[in-house]
Design a protein around this motif. Sequence first.
Motif, PDB file in Angstrom:
ATOM      1  N   GLY A 224     -33.888 -30.858  43.384  1.00 50.25           N
ATOM      2  CA  GLY A 224     -32.598 -30.385  43.877  1.00 50.25           C
ATOM      3  C   GLY A 224     -31.448 -31.247  43.407  1.00 50.25           C
ATOM      4  O   GLY A 224     -30.367 -30.732  43.082  1.00 50.25           O
ATOM      5  N   MET A 225     -31.633 -32.563  43.351  1.00 49.46           N
ATOM      6  CA  MET A 225     -30.582 -33.453  42.868  1.00 49.46           C
ATOM      7  C   MET A 225     -30.238 -33.175  41.414  1.00 49.46           C
ATOM      8  O   MET A 225     -29.054 -33.092  41.041  1.00 49.46           O
ATOM      9  N   ALA A 226     -31.266 -33.030  40.576  1.00 48.11           N
ATOM     10  CA  ALA A 226     -31.018 -32.761  39.164  1.00 48.11           C
ATOM     11  C   ALA A 226     -30.316 -31.417  38.968  1.00 48.11           C
ATOM     12  O   ALA A 226     -29.337 -31.308  38.208  1.00 48.11           O
ATOM     13  N   ALA A 227     -30.795 -30.391  39.651  1.00 42.96           N
ATOM     14  CA  ALA A 227     -30.187 -29.064  39.497  1.00 42.96           C
ATOM     15  C   ALA A 227     -28.739 -29.049  39.984  1.00 42.96           C
ATOM     16  O   ALA A 227     -27.845 -28.531  39.297  1.00 42.96           O
ATOM     17  N   GLY A 229     -26.627 -31.612  40.362  1.00 48.97           N
ATOM     18  CA  GLY A 229     -25.751 -32.447  39.540  1.00 48.97           C
ATOM     19  C   GLY A 229     -25.384 -31.794  38.226  1.00 48.97           C
ATOM     20  O   GLY A 229     -24.214 -31.774  37.829  1.00 48.97           O
ATOM     21  N   VAL A 230     -26.370 -31.234  37.535  1.00 47.07           N
ATOM     22  CA  VAL A 230     -26.105 -30.615  36.233  1.00 47.07           C
ATOM     23  C   VAL A 230     -25.240 -29.364  36.384  1.00 47.07           C
ATOM     24  O   VAL A 230     -24.276 -29.148  35.627  1.00 47.07           O
ATOM     25  N   LEU A 231     -25.547 -28.523  37.356  1.00 43.93           N
ATOM     26  CA  LEU A 231     -24.768 -27.310  37.566  1.00 43.93           C
ATOM     27  C   LEU A 231     -23.323 -27.624  37.950  1.00 43.93           C
ATOM     28  O   LEU A 231     -22.380 -26.977  37.473  1.00 43.93           O
ATOM     29  N   THR A 232     -23.133 -28.610  38.798  1.00 44.48           N
ATOM     30  CA  THR A 232     -21.769 -29.000  39.186  1.00 44.48           C
ATOM     31  C   THR A 232     -20.986 -29.519  37.996  1.00 44.48           C
ATOM     32  O   THR A 232     -19.811 -29.154  37.780  1.00 44.48           O
ATOM     33  N   TRP A 233     -21.608 -30.358  37.188  1.00 45.68           N
ATOM     34  CA  TRP A 233     -20.923 -30.903  36.010  1.00 45.68           C
ATOM     35  C   TRP A 233     -20.533 -29.808  35.030  1.00 45.68           C
ATOM     36  O   TRP A 233     -19.386 -29.761  34.560  1.00 45.68           O
ATOM     37  N   ILE A 250     -21.962 -37.660  41.372  1.00 50.53           N
ATOM     38  CA  ILE A 250     -21.876 -37.819  42.828  1.00 50.53           C
ATOM     39  C   ILE A 250     -22.590 -36.671  43.535  1.00 50.53           C
ATOM     40  O   ILE A 250     -23.292 -36.878  44.540  1.00 50.53           O
ATOM     41  N   ALA A 251     -22.420 -35.454  43.021  1.00 51.73           N
ATOM     42  CA  ALA A 251     -23.094 -34.306  43.637  1.00 51.73           C
ATOM     43  C   ALA A 251     -24.614 -34.447  43.561  1.00 51.73           C
ATOM     44  O   ALA A 251     -25.327 -34.127  44.520  1.00 51.73           O
ATOM     45  N   GLY A 252     -25.112 -34.938  42.423  1.00 55.86           N
ATOM     46  CA  GLY A 252     -26.553 -35.132  42.294  1.00 55.86           C
ATOM     47  C   GLY A 252     -27.077 -36.207  43.220  1.00 55.86           C
ATOM     48  O   GLY A 252     -28.137 -36.060  43.836  1.00 55.86           O
ATOM     49  N   ILE A 253     -26.333 -37.316  43.346  1.00 55.97           N
ATOM     50  CA  ILE A 253     -26.781 -38.400  44.230  1.00 55.97           C
ATOM     51  C   ILE A 253     -26.713 -37.974  45.692  1.00 55.97           C
ATOM     52  O   ILE A 253     -27.647 -38.216  46.474  1.00 55.97           O
ATOM     53  N   MET A 254     -25.615 -37.314  46.073  1.00 55.70           N
ATOM     54  CA  MET A 254     -25.454 -36.922  47.472  1.00 55.70           C
ATOM     55  C   MET A 254     -26.397 -35.789  47.871  1.00 55.70           C
ATOM     56  O   MET A 254     -26.579 -35.537  49.062  1.00 55.70           O
ATOM     57  N   ALA A 255     -26.991 -35.109  46.889  1.00 55.73           N
ATOM     58  CA  ALA A 255     -27.970 -34.074  47.223  1.00 55.73           C
ATOM     59  C   ALA A 255     -29.221 -34.662  47.858  1.00 55.73           C
ATOM     60  O   ALA A 255     -30.006 -33.931  48.472  1.00 55.73           O
TER      61      ALA A 255
END
Length: 365
Positions: A224-227, A229-233, A250-255
């Motif tokens: 979930g973190m990888a998905a 983070g990449v999608l948000t970027w 940040i989105a990937g880490i906070m996931a």
Amino acid sequence: MSEPAPIERPSDLVRGPGPNEMRDPFVRQELTRATVWVGIVGAVALAVILAAPLLMIFGGVVVAAMLDGGVRLLGRILPIGRGWRLLIVVLLTLLFVVGTFTLLGVQVTQQIAQLRDTVEAQYSRATAWLTQLGVMPSGSDVGGLVRQAAGQLGRVTSWVGTAVGALTTLVFIVVLGVFFAMEPRLYERGLQWMVPTDRRPEFAVTTERMGRTLRRLLAGRLIGMAAEGVLTWLALMIGGVPMALVLGIIAGIMAFIPNIGAFITGTLMIAVGFSAGVHTGVWALATWAVVQSFDGYVVVPIVARRTVDLPPALTLSMQILLSALFGVLGLMFADPLTAMLKVALERSAEQQTRDQPTRRSNSAR
């Protein structure tokens, strides 16, 4: 030869054992109860005093579970020893982290500084607007409230706020995780040694289930973190939102922190988006909604089939409770700790259900 004089015995002699004689069953029973209560109070007090070190040790267990999952996954491909597989997983992780910061370090550092200035400016604008409406107190009052709240955090988690403390905590957690992952059976046998002999088989089954559940949960979190983070970027970069890369990181880490992490990520994305214009802000808001919907309705359900099913309200409640008690570490490890407690309670319920027929048959006899 004269006979010895008989020993005189008082007529009002108190009969029965005294309070200092352990032969009395009542005294032994009360002393056992008192010892149990004193032990419980002492254990609770010790846990409160040693909250930060205990959370660091639990963080090492979480890191060890992630490494162990990678070792088991690699074992399906490479039929080599566990030590070599663990070395490969650690080296690949270090290579990924060092390579990411080497390639994107300068850009990320600049964007982090820009993100801080942008968030501060947007916060000042929002507080000024709310102050004009009379919804929020003036800036001096807000500063006083913030300082007062910061002073109430306590000495248990105050050291985590500094950069040196955070880095030291991270290093200790990673080192502990590597040591736990090197010889997990050694530490498992050590825990079993502290359990009574007749309870060790049940304890071994419970810890095995906990480990399996923790590995699955963390694997789902990493996916979930990888998905996310990449999608948000990618979405923010397409929409022209500033600092898309650092917002994606940040989105990937906070996931890793469900519920609360999504709220923090959304707040930062919307603040940065509206700083560049209304259209950009709307795009950032739409990106956050789409990514969270995809993560919540596609990624999480797929992963949840192979992981533990945690109710959102329970997870959020544990996050609020542990973050209030133990700060950042409590917030980070609330989800894995809740999953392990859930497994332990389920195992206890299974054992009670299994023992009920035996108790009924014994009572019938």
